[in-house]
Scaffold this motif. Sequence first.
Motif, short mmCIF file in Angstrom:
data_model
loop_
_atom_site.label_atom_id
_atom_site.label_comp_id
_atom_site.label_asym_id
_atom_site.label_seq_id
_atom_site.Cartn_x
_atom_site.Cartn_y
_atom_site.Cartn_z
N SER A 1 0.83 -1.20 0.00
CA SER A 1 0.00 0.00 0.00
C SER A 1 0.87 1.26 0.00
O SER A 1 0.61 2.20 -0.76
CB SER A 1 -0.93 -0.01 1.21
OG SER A 1 -1.59 1.22 1.36
N GLY B 1 1.23 4.07 -2.99
CA GLY B 1 1.06 5.49 -2.69
C GLY B 1 2.27 6.31 -3.08
O GLY B 1 2.16 7.41 -3.63
N LEU C 1 -5.77 13.34 -2.47
CA LEU C 1 -6.58 12.14 -2.25
C LEU C 1 -5.70 10.89 -2.10
O LEU C 1 -5.98 10.04 -1.24
CB LEU C 1 -7.57 11.97 -3.40
CG LEU C 1 -8.64 13.06 -3.51
CD1 LEU C 1 -9.49 12.85 -4.76
CD2 LEU C 1 -9.50 13.11 -2.27
N LEU D 1 -4.28 10.98 1.37
CA LEU D 1 -5.29 10.65 2.38
C LEU D 1 -5.58 9.16 2.43
O LEU D 1 -5.73 8.58 3.50
CB LEU D 1 -6.59 11.42 2.09
CG LEU D 1 -6.54 12.92 2.34
CD1 LEU D 1 -7.83 13.57 1.86
CD2 LEU D 1 -6.33 13.20 3.82
N VAL D 2 -5.63 8.52 1.28
CA VAL D 2 -5.98 7.10 1.24
C VAL D 2 -4.79 6.21 1.59
O VAL D 2 -4.88 5.32 2.43
CB VAL D 2 -6.55 6.72 -0.15
CG1 VAL D 2 -6.72 5.22 -0.28
CG2 VAL D 2 -7.87 7.42 -0.37
N TYR D 3 -3.63 6.44 0.96
CA TYR D 3 -2.51 5.51 1.09
C TYR D 3 -1.61 5.80 2.29
O TYR D 3 -0.96 4.88 2.80
CB TYR D 3 -1.67 5.49 -0.18
CG TYR D 3 -2.37 4.80 -1.31
CD1 TYR D 3 -2.43 3.41 -1.37
CD2 TYR D 3 -3.01 5.51 -2.32
CE1 TYR D 3 -3.08 2.76 -2.39
CE2 TYR D 3 -3.66 4.88 -3.35
CZ TYR D 3 -3.70 3.50 -3.38
OH TYR D 3 -4.36 2.86 -4.40
N HIS E 1 -4.60 6.68 5.57
CA HIS E 1 -5.53 5.54 5.69
C HIS E 1 -6.97 5.98 5.92
O HIS E 1 -7.71 5.33 6.65
CB HIS E 1 -5.09 4.59 6.80
CG HIS E 1 -3.65 4.24 6.74
ND1 HIS E 1 -3.11 3.52 5.69
CD2 HIS E 1 -2.61 4.55 7.56
CE1 HIS E 1 -1.81 3.39 5.89
NE2 HIS E 1 -1.48 4.01 7.01
N LEU E 2 -7.39 7.06 5.30
CA LEU E 2 -8.78 7.47 5.37
C LEU E 2 -9.55 6.70 4.31
O LEU E 2 -9.19 6.71 3.14
CB LEU E 2 -8.94 8.97 5.15
CG LEU E 2 -8.48 9.87 6.28
CD1 LEU E 2 -8.76 11.32 5.93
CD2 LEU E 2 -9.17 9.52 7.58
N ASP E 3 -10.59 6.02 4.73
CA ASP E 3 -11.42 5.28 3.80
C ASP E 3 -12.87 5.35 4.27
O ASP E 3 -13.20 6.13 5.16
CB ASP E 3 -10.95 3.84 3.65
CG ASP E 3 -10.86 3.11 4.97
OD1 ASP E 3 -11.46 3.56 5.96
OD2 ASP E 3 -10.17 2.07 5.03
N ARG E 4 -13.73 4.55 3.69
CA ARG E 4 -15.16 4.60 4.01
C ARG E 4 -15.55 3.66 5.14
O ARG E 4 -16.73 3.48 5.40
CB ARG E 4 -15.97 4.26 2.77
CG ARG E 4 -15.83 5.27 1.68
CD ARG E 4 -16.73 4.92 0.54
NE ARG E 4 -16.29 5.60 -0.67
CZ ARG E 4 -16.63 5.26 -1.87
NH1 ARG E 4 -17.43 4.25 -2.06
NH2 ARG E 4 -16.18 5.93 -2.90
N GLN F 1 -13.17 4.75 10.41
CA GLN F 1 -12.61 6.01 9.94
C GLN F 1 -13.67 7.10 9.73
O GLN F 1 -13.34 8.21 9.34
CB GLN F 1 -11.86 5.79 8.63
CG GLN F 1 -10.60 4.99 8.80
CD GLN F 1 -9.56 5.75 9.60
OE1 GLN F 1 -9.41 6.96 9.48
NE2 GLN F 1 -8.85 5.04 10.44
N VAL G 1 -12.99 11.05 8.71
CA VAL G 1 -13.40 11.59 7.41
C VAL G 1 -14.31 12.80 7.60
O VAL G 1 -14.16 13.82 6.93
CB VAL G 1 -14.10 10.49 6.56
CG1 VAL G 1 -14.70 11.09 5.31
CG2 VAL G 1 -13.11 9.39 6.21
#
Length: 111
Positions: free
Chosen positions: A19, A23, A61, A64-66, A69-72, A76, A80
Amino acid sequence: MANAHSHDSHDAGHGSVKSYAIGFILSVILTIIPFGLVMYPSLPKVWTLWIILAFAVIQVLVHLVYFLHLDRSAAQRNNVIAFVFAAMVIVLLVGLSLWIMFSIHTVMMAH
């Protein structure tokens, strides 16, 4: 001992080496392309500016994701929501400040 178990389960949500590598590679690509467009101009300046802006948003973005580690996921959700609220406040502050400065400039130049 219960805290150690909950701490271990909390760390399970963090990224893997794969991951982080994805990123990092995406971040490098999203940096090199706009840099190349500026160093070797081949497009109109307006297009270059829009491409740089788009790549900057995509890079935020990716970070933030990689990396953050912000995800749905439900875990989290609060992070978020806090991020979206902070971003909204920043956009409002900057946008309204620019609007006020433009209005003041327009009024002062009319006289």
